[in-house]
Design an enzyme around this catalytic site. Structure first.
Site, PDB file in Angstrom:
ATOM      1  N   GLY A   1       3.531   3.109   3.317  1.00 49.09           N
ATOM      2  CA  GLY A   1       3.102   4.361   2.698  1.00 49.09           C
ATOM      3  C   GLY A   1       2.019   5.075   3.491  1.00 49.09           C
ATOM      4  O   GLY A   1       2.037   6.299   3.632  1.00 49.09           O
TER       5      GLY A   1
ATOM      6  N   GLN B   1       4.220   5.413  -5.685  1.00 51.55           N
ATOM      7  CA  GLN B   1       4.132   4.758  -7.001  1.00 51.55           C
ATOM      8  C   GLN B   1       5.183   5.277  -7.976  1.00 51.55           C
ATOM      9  O   GLN B   1       5.215   4.833  -9.129  1.00 51.55           O
ATOM     10  CB  GLN B   1       2.724   4.945  -7.596  1.00 51.55           C
TER      11      GLN B   1
ATOM     12  N   CYS C   1      -6.978  -0.948  -1.660  1.00 49.84           N
ATOM     13  CA  CYS C   1      -7.705  -0.652  -0.418  1.00 49.84           C
ATOM     14  C   CYS C   1      -9.131  -0.186  -0.666  1.00 49.84           C
ATOM     15  O   CYS C   1      -9.918  -0.084   0.261  1.00 49.84           O
ATOM     16  CB  CYS C   1      -6.935   0.319   0.467  1.00 49.84           C
TER      17      CYS C   1
HETATM   18  C1  PLP Z   1       0.113   6.425  -3.941  1.00 51.32           C
HETATM   19  C2  PLP Z   1       0.028   5.564  -2.735  1.00 51.32           C
HETATM   20  N1  PLP Z   1       0.216   6.100  -1.520  1.00 51.32           N
HETATM   21  C3  PLP Z   1       0.156   5.369  -0.400  1.00 51.32           C
HETATM   22  C4  PLP Z   1      -0.105   4.023  -0.448  1.00 51.32           C
HETATM   23  C5  PLP Z   1      -0.170   3.236   0.835  1.00 51.32           C
HETATM   24  O1  PLP Z   1       0.978   2.447   0.962  1.00 51.32           O
HETATM   25  P1  PLP Z   1       0.990   1.185   1.960  1.00 51.32           P
HETATM   26  O2  PLP Z   1       0.218   0.100   1.269  1.00 51.32           O
HETATM   27  O3  PLP Z   1       2.442   0.850   2.092  1.00 51.32           O
HETATM   28  O4  PLP Z   1       0.389   1.620   3.226  1.00 51.32           O
HETATM   29  C6  PLP Z   1      -0.321   3.409  -1.686  1.00 51.32           C
HETATM   30  C7  PLP Z   1      -0.663   1.967  -1.773  1.00 51.32           C
HETATM   31  O5  PLP Z   1      -1.249   1.514  -2.741  1.00 51.32           O
HETATM   32  C8  PLP Z   1      -0.245   4.196  -2.872  1.00 51.32           C
HETATM   33  O6  PLP Z   1      -0.449   3.666  -4.077  1.00 51.32           O
END
Ligand code: PLP
Length: 394
Positions: free
Chosen positions: A74, A178, A325
């Site tokens: 993502g 999500q 994160c």
């Molecule tokens: C809404 C949203 N966008 C982007 C991401 C990032 O995705 P990734 O963990 O695959 O980098 C997340 C991860 O929690 C997310 O919830």
């Protein structure tokens, strides 16, 4: 405590890989080990695994297989969409409640000659389409508004925003990380030009995802190298991960109609009402608007926060305050603050997010444990505040 004895209610952070998904991935490490760009049979077998995955992801999003660009997840999809579309002097519209993958990229673009407007949300956590309309400028090139928020599950009015973007002749990206697998996604109905998904939120592997790029959209690659992914994302592909993403997408698509998603909603609602009925002074953040079926964000007055996350962890319940994160940061959630909660309310709110593996028995087991942990925390807080402070020596 090992993972199998934990009730895992943090599926918006990541989901366990389904056995069917793993079964699809394993051969890609062994008999289908080839480089998909090679002309020989080993390469072609890997290429065939990727082709099938591309068709499965396209079916989940309602687009053409050729409009799928595989990414490392993502974060990369969001970065590629924004950086690949914006040029110095352009204006970008995002919302205040986006994931850090969008917020930080917005900040980076600002430092590199772009203008960025962050639209707020109303008290129910939704972006108002009119706020997006009012933010448009003659140099607006891209709007990026998420489909479902990762902390609250609140759905955003992306169909209306898609129309505003089309009327203004502006490109539209949505972060559907999500939303995928939880609600139907049809890129044409949304009217988006770019859309991000990530495998590990739909019971696929971590470190792989996809960006939908509508045919004809002038996206510039952000990595430099070979011509993979129609020159939009160079580098030898993560074939096993991509095959896993494909199988997870296929299962996610059938889950929308085979009752699995409905089952998640029943479980989520069961958890919510158990918590609200058992624990006084709790409130669901964003309960009066449409949300994805697996997520609830609950405010516990005089409790909650990281202390409750750790207390529940001791009891074998895995949950979080918000995005993985940003875990560990003492800062209140910017998503909840944008909805009008104060710092204390925001720190005292927790996210529970369910996945395919959760059962009604688990929900019935955890609700009283949560009630007990909250009561204990409130009691210690009350004792702390009622303890007379020692006189200060003079
Ligand atoms: C809404 C949203 N966008 C982007 C991401 C990032 O995705 P990734 O963990 O695959 O980098 C997340 C991860 O929690 C997310 O919830």
């Amino acid at each position: 405590m090992n993972e199998s004895s934990v009730t895992y209610l943090d599926n918006n952070s990541t989901t366990p890989v389904l056995p069917e998904v793993l079964d699809t991935m394993v051969p890609c490490f062994a008999e289908r080990f080839g480089n998909p760009s090679s002309l020989h049979c080993c390469g072609q077998r890997a290429q065939a695994a990727m082709k099938l995955a591309r068709m499965r992801v396209a079916a989940l999003l309602g687009c053409l297989p050729t409009e799928i660009v595989f990414t490392s997840g993502g974060t990369e999809g969001d970065n590629l969409a924004l950086e690949g579309m914006m040029r110095p002097g352009d204006h970008l519209i995002i919302s205040a409640i986006e994931h850090s993958a969008i917020l930080s990229t917005g900040g980076w673009l600002e430092r590199h000659g772009c203008e960025v407007t962050r639209v707020g949300v109303n008290s129910q956590g939704q972006v108002e389409p009119d706020a997006v309309r009012h933010a448009l400028k003659p140099n607006t090139r891209l709007i990026s508004i998420m489909m479902a928020n990762n902390e609250t599950g609140i759905l955003q009015p992306v169909h209306e925003i898609g129309k505003i973007a089309a009327e203004a002749d502006v490109w539209f990206h949505t972060d559907a990380v999500q939303a995928a697998g939880k609600i139907p996604i049809l890129v044409d109905a949304i009217g988006c030009d770019l859309l991000t998904i990530s495998a590990h939120k739909i019971h696929g592997p971590q470190g792989v995802g996809a960006l939908y790029v509508r045919r004809g959209v002038p996206l510039l690659p952000q990595l430099h190298g070979g011509h993979q992914e129609r020159s939009r994302r160079p580098g030898t592909e993560n074939v096993a991960g991509i095959a896993g993403l494909g199988r997870a997408s296929e299962i996610a698509l059938s889950g929308l109609t085979d009752g699995s998603v409905e089952r998640l909603k029943v479980l989520r609602d069961r958890l919510e009402s158990a918590i609200v009925n058992m624990i006084p002074n709790t409130r669901i953040n964003g309960s009066s608007v449409m949300r994805v079926p697996n997520t609830t964000n609950i405010f516990f007055e005089h409790a909650g926060g990281d202390a409750l996350v750790l207390a529940l962890d001791e009891l074998g319940i895995a949950i979080s305050r918000g995005a993985a994160c940003t875990a560990g940061s003492a800062d209140p959630s910017s998503v909840l603050m944008a909805m009008g909660l104060d710092g204390e309310q925001s720190r005292s709110s927790l996210r529970f997010s369910l996945g395919k593996q959760n059962t009604a028995e688990e929900i019935d087991k955890v609700a009283p444990l949560i009630a007990e942990a909250v009561a204990q925390q409130r009691q210690s807080a009350a004792m702390f505040w009622s303890t007379p402070t020692a006189p200060t020596p003079v």
